[in-house]
Design a protein around this motif. Structure first.
Motif, short mmCIF file in Angstrom:
data_model
loop_
_atom_site.label_atom_id
_atom_site.label_comp_id
_atom_site.label_asym_id
_atom_site.label_seq_id
_atom_site.Cartn_x
_atom_site.Cartn_y
_atom_site.Cartn_z
N TRP A 199 11.30 -0.66 1.28
CA TRP A 199 10.24 0.11 1.93
C TRP A 199 10.55 0.28 3.41
N HIS B 273 8.21 1.88 6.64
CA HIS B 273 6.92 2.46 7.04
C HIS B 273 7.12 3.94 7.33
N SER B 274 6.19 4.76 6.87
CA SER B 274 6.32 6.21 7.01
C SER B 274 6.50 6.66 8.45
N ARG C 30 0.83 -1.21 0.00
CA ARG C 30 0.00 0.00 0.00
C ARG C 30 0.86 1.26 0.00
N GLU C 31 1.85 1.33 0.89
CA GLU C 31 2.67 2.54 0.98
C GLU C 31 3.58 2.70 -0.23
N HIS D 185 1.44 4.00 -3.09
CA HIS D 185 1.14 5.42 -2.86
C HIS D 185 2.37 6.29 -3.16
N GLU D 186 3.53 5.86 -2.68
CA GLU D 186 4.77 6.61 -2.90
C GLU D 186 5.08 6.74 -4.39
#
Length: 173
Positions: free
Chosen positions: A94, A96-97, A32-33, A36-37
Motif C-alpha cells: 500500500w 497512501h493516495s 481503509r485505502e 477501497h482500492e
C-alpha cells in the motif's frame, strides 16, 4: 532502516520503518485505502480479501507488517506471511493516495525482502490482481520473475503471480 532507525528524505522529512500489528491504530489508513482500492477495482466481494488471514499471519516470527512513517504518519506499508518453510508471501502492499509516484512502494518492498531474508526465508512470492497494472509494473521493475505469460491479457490470467530469490543472510533472531 527498521524498528525506529530514522532517515531524512530528500525533501527533509523524517522517515522510519516500523514493525506493527494489525491492531495498531497506525494501520487504519492502510486497511481503509486497500479495502477501497480492491472494492473499486474488483467489486464488493473483494472486501473479503482484507479479512482472509488471521491477525497473527503477519506477526513475527513467521511474518511482519511494516509501515513507512513520514514525520510520524503512515505513507506506505506492506506485509509478508509464511508461505512455506523457505518462502515468504508479500501481502497488503500500500502507498497512501497522497504519496504515490515517489518510489515509496519500492522502498517498502525492498525492506520486506531484507527483513524476510534476515529471518531465513530464501524466496519471496506474491500475487496481484489483473486490474492492478501499477503493481505489475512495480514487481517487474523490482526484479521479480513473472509466473505467467506477460504477453497475455492480464484479465484472461486471473491472479498475477511473481517470485524472487532472496540472498542467504544470517538470521537476526
Amino acid at each position: 532502516m527498521s524498528d525506529g532507525r530514522h532517515q531524512v528524505s530528500r525533501d527533509g522529512r523524517d522517515q522510519e520503518f516500523r514493525k506493527v500489528t494489525l491492531a495498531d491504530p497506525l494501520v487504519e489508513p492502510l486497511l481503509r485505502e486497500l479495502t477501497h482500492e480492491y472494492v473499486t477495482r474488483y467489486g464488493p466481494e473483494a472486501h473479503q480479501e482484507m479479512t482472509r488471514y488471521p491477525v497473527d499471519a503477519f506477526a513475527e516470527p513467521h511474518g511482519v507488517l511494516l509501515l513507512l512513517l513520514e514525520d510520524g504518519e503512515p505513507v506506505a506499508g506492506g506485509a509478508y506471511k509464511r508461505y512455506d518453510d523457505r518462502t515468504a508471501e508479500v501481502k497488503r502492499m500500500w502507498t497512501h493516495s497522497a504519496h504515490r509516484r515517489r518510489g515509496l512502494a519500492r522502498r517498502v518492498l525492498a525492506e520486506l525482502e531484507r527483513t524476510a531474508a534476515a529471518v531465513g526465508y530464501r524466496r519471496i512470492f506474491l500475487s496481484t490482481g489483473p486490474r492492478q497494472p501499477e503493481a505489475r509494473g512495480l514487481y517487474l521493475a523490482a526484479g521479480y520473475t513473472p509466473l505467467f505469460d506477460v504477453t497475455a491479457d492480464p484479465l484472461t490470467i486471473g491472479p498475477l503471480r511473481f517470485e524472487k530469490p532472496l540472498p542467504a543472510l544470517l538470521p537476526t533472531h
